[in-house]
Design a protein around this motif. Structure first.
Motif, PDB file in Angstrom:
ATOM      1  N   ARG A 185       0.820  -1.228   0.000  1.00  0.00           N
ATOM      2  CA  ARG A 185       0.000   0.000   0.000  1.00  0.00           C
ATOM      3  C   ARG A 185       0.851   1.274   0.000  1.00  0.00           C
ATOM      4  O   ARG A 185       0.326   2.365   0.177  1.00  0.00           O
ATOM      5  N   GLN A 242       0.195   4.198  -3.074  1.00  0.00           N
ATOM      6  CA  GLN A 242      -1.124   4.793  -3.289  1.00  0.00           C
ATOM      7  C   GLN A 242      -1.013   6.183  -3.909  1.00  0.00           C
ATOM      8  O   GLN A 242      -0.126   6.967  -3.567  1.00  0.00           O
ATOM      9  N   GLU A 273      -3.669   9.503  -5.786  1.00  0.00           N
ATOM     10  CA  GLU A 273      -5.033  10.023  -5.919  1.00  0.00           C
ATOM     11  C   GLU A 273      -5.403  10.103  -7.390  1.00  0.00           C
ATOM     12  O   GLU A 273      -4.603  10.548  -8.216  1.00  0.00           O
ATOM     13  N   PRO A 325     -13.304   7.258  -5.661  1.00  0.00           N
ATOM     14  CA  PRO A 325     -13.781   7.580  -4.314  1.00  0.00           C
ATOM     15  C   PRO A 325     -12.688   7.510  -3.245  1.00  0.00           C
ATOM     16  O   PRO A 325     -12.860   8.060  -2.157  1.00  0.00           O
ATOM     17  N   LYS A 326     -11.602   6.831  -3.529  1.00  0.00           N
ATOM     18  CA  LYS A 326     -10.514   6.720  -2.549  1.00  0.00           C
ATOM     19  C   LYS A 326      -9.193   6.555  -3.298  1.00  0.00           C
ATOM     20  O   LYS A 326      -9.160   6.422  -4.528  1.00  0.00           O
ATOM     21  N   LEU A 327      -8.134   6.571  -2.559  1.00  0.00           N
ATOM     22  CA  LEU A 327      -6.816   6.393  -3.171  1.00  0.00           C
ATOM     23  C   LEU A 327      -6.724   5.014  -3.815  1.00  0.00           C
ATOM     24  O   LEU A 327      -7.352   4.053  -3.364  1.00  0.00           O
ATOM     25  N   LYS A 378      -3.716  14.158   0.481  1.00  0.00           N
ATOM     26  CA  LYS A 378      -4.245  12.835   0.823  1.00  0.00           C
ATOM     27  C   LYS A 378      -3.172  11.752   0.659  1.00  0.00           C
ATOM     28  O   LYS A 378      -3.043  10.846   1.487  1.00  0.00           O
ATOM     29  N   ALA A 391      -1.365   9.411   3.563  1.00  0.00           N
ATOM     30  CA  ALA A 391      -1.428   7.945   3.493  1.00  0.00           C
ATOM     31  C   ALA A 391      -0.032   7.336   3.568  1.00  0.00           C
ATOM     32  O   ALA A 391       0.182   6.313   4.234  1.00  0.00           O
TER      33      ALA A 391
END
Length: 509
Positions: free
Chosen positions: A48, A51, A53, A58-60, A80, A84
């Motif tokens: 992860r 990640q 954007e 709706p999310k990374l 964001k 993360a």
């Protein structure tokens, strides 16, 4: 080929359809940090760390496992994303030991690097860390420190998917999960050392290199070619100054998609210690009765030339034979052919001692290693180091030596041991009037030699090797001569000087 155009951090890029966001960013020189992803392994998207954007998402999303689409807009440094990344690194460091000064990966560790660039800067963790196993021997070359492992599973996927041996797996669950060996298994496949390069955090380290150096201690990092089989894997040789002088400490693969991709075998990685072996020949020797005693190069060459000239005048070039090794560089092979064949006129010249060295004898042992354990058989063929018209090959020369028809034999870095059953060497070579052996170590033929001369090793030579594919590759020296050792060209040049009046060519320096 279909292509896709997208924007990453405001910059437009066009890449082939099916490319991941991470690889597309690479083409722009944009770094997306990652751990579990490797271009030669199955994508699992477990760490992860990568990640990013994506507009309208709706999310990374994880960039290593998300393929690009037309018109996609991606941000790799948004608030964001940065938040993360800090969180992911904080989780990785919860139970990770803070032992960078003593870790073998220190100075070239992606966890260190990413923590400095993207990490939170300080830890909020005050609880006691989970203790994991340390210094577990996984195999003949690998030590495992579970406390450093971040479970990227690169090592597991390499053994399972690339090598196909599957010794490693992930055991237990949750925060107790860790890499381990399956029962009854050992990490002893022929490519096990590649897990050292794959591991991004120093959990898997070399038993050979462990605690011996740091990256900043390595005074030379020489890009060269592995000389231990006909594939010619591209490697980097790391050298350090130790008490006894410069010494090779490790060998790593270099990426060449046409030759070895990004892998090397364990033999090529760990099989370099012969370069510093105390048993290596380090000065010329000549026979006095039953003993071989030291002699300066100039005097040894003069004596060889004197004896050689007397035999050539009496017997002619047909009494001369040359057996060369396909560990010679192509440049050395050209010098040998020009001197012995073109200038002295002998057709008795060959390198094919083993079946694997012959044009149709080599074959793949696995996805990298080749049956021919010498690096330049094809190069010697192309250099013409073969029997001339009416000349003898290796077996013909040994038969002629046993029958008294061959009077002089030069054995250049080749061991005749594979033929000892067919040609008992003491009986075969004892009738020669002049046997000159050039080699790295004492061999059975060397014990019978009138002159035994030391040779440069593959880590001390400069030139080219031609691999089984016909690819000519540059060999660079990582070490200086390990003793009073002349290059082969220098010896031939001095021998030419000693043979004035017999040699008709010139320029063999």
């Amino acid at each position: 080929m279909n292509t896709v155009t997208l924007k990453i951090d405001g910059r437009e890029v066009t890449v082939p359809e099916g490319t991941s966001i991470l690889e597309a960013a690479k083409t722009l020189g944009i770094e997306i940090p990652h751990y579990c992803y490797h271009p030669k392994l199955e994508v699992v998207g477990s760490c992860r760390m990568c990640q990013v954007e994506m507009e309208k998402a709706p999310k990374l999303v994880i960039s290593c496992a998300t393929t690009v689409t037309e018109g996609m807009v991606v941000y790799t440094r948004s608030p964001k994303v940065e938040k993360a990344r800090k969180a992911v690194l904080e989780f990785f460091l919860l139970n990770h030991p803070l032992d960078c000064p003593i870790c073998d990966r220190g100075g070239e560790c992606p966890l260190q690097d990413y923590t400095m660039r993207y990490g939170p800067g300080e830890s909020r963790f005050t609880e006691e860390k989970v203790n994991r196993i340390k210094h577990k021997v996984f195999g003949p070359y690998i030590i495992f420190d579970a406390e450093r492992c971040i479970l990227c599973t690169r090592c597991v996927r390499f053994c399972r998917d690339v090598v196909g041996t599957g010794e490693l797996g992930v055991f237990d669950r949750g925060d107790h999960s860790q890499i381990g060996l399956f029962p009854g298994k050992s990490l002893d496949n022929k490519f096990s050392g590649n897990v050292i390069d794959l591991c991004p955090v120093g959990a898997l380290t070399s038993r050979d290199y462990r605690f011996r150096s740091r990256p900043w201690d390595l005074i030379k990092k020489v890009d060269t070619i592995c000389a231990l089989c006909s594939r010619g894997c591209n490697t980097t040789v790391d050298v350090r100054h130790l008490m006894k002088g410069q010494e090779i400490l490790r060998i790593r693969p270099r990426i060449n998609e046409e030759v070895n991709s990004c892998w090397i075998c364990d033999e090529g990685r760990f099989g370099f210690h012969f370069a510093h072996d105390p048993a290596r020949l380090r000065e010329p020797l000549h026979r006095q009765g039953q003993k071989l005693v030291p002699l300066p190069w100039k005097e040894a060459t003069a004596r060889i030339g004197e004896k050689f000239q007397e035999i050539l005048r009496r017997e002619g070039p047909g009494a001369l034979g040359v057996i060369a090794s396909s560990r010679l560089t192509s440049e050395e092979a050209h010098l040998v052919r020009r001197f012995f064949q073109e200038s002295l006129g002998t057709g008795n010249m060959d390198y094919q001692v083993r079946r694997e060295q012959e044009p149709e004898g080599d074959f793949p042992e696995d996805f990298l290693r080749r049956a021919d354990k010498s690096p330049n058989s094809r190069g010697l063929r192309e250099a013409g180091l073969l029997p001339g018209e009416g000349g003898l090959g290796v077996r013909g020369m040994l038969e002629a030596a046993a029958g008294g028809r061959l009077k002089v034999l030069f054995l250049l870095e080749e061991d005749l041991a594979p033929l000892a059953g067919e040609f008992p060497l003491e009986r075969t070579l004892s009738g020669l009037e002049l046997l000159v052996v050039i080699d790295l170590f004492m061999t059975e033929a060397g014990r019978l030699a009138h002159f035994l001369l030391p040779a440069l090793g593959p880590y001390e030579k400069e030139g080219t090797f031609t691999n089984f594919q016909g690819r000519r590759q540059e060999v660079k020296p990582a070490l200086g001569p390990q003793g009073d050792i002349w290059p082969l060209g220098q010896f031939l040049d001095e021998l030419e000087m000693a043979l004035r009046g017999v040699v008709v060519g010139a320029g063999y320096g």
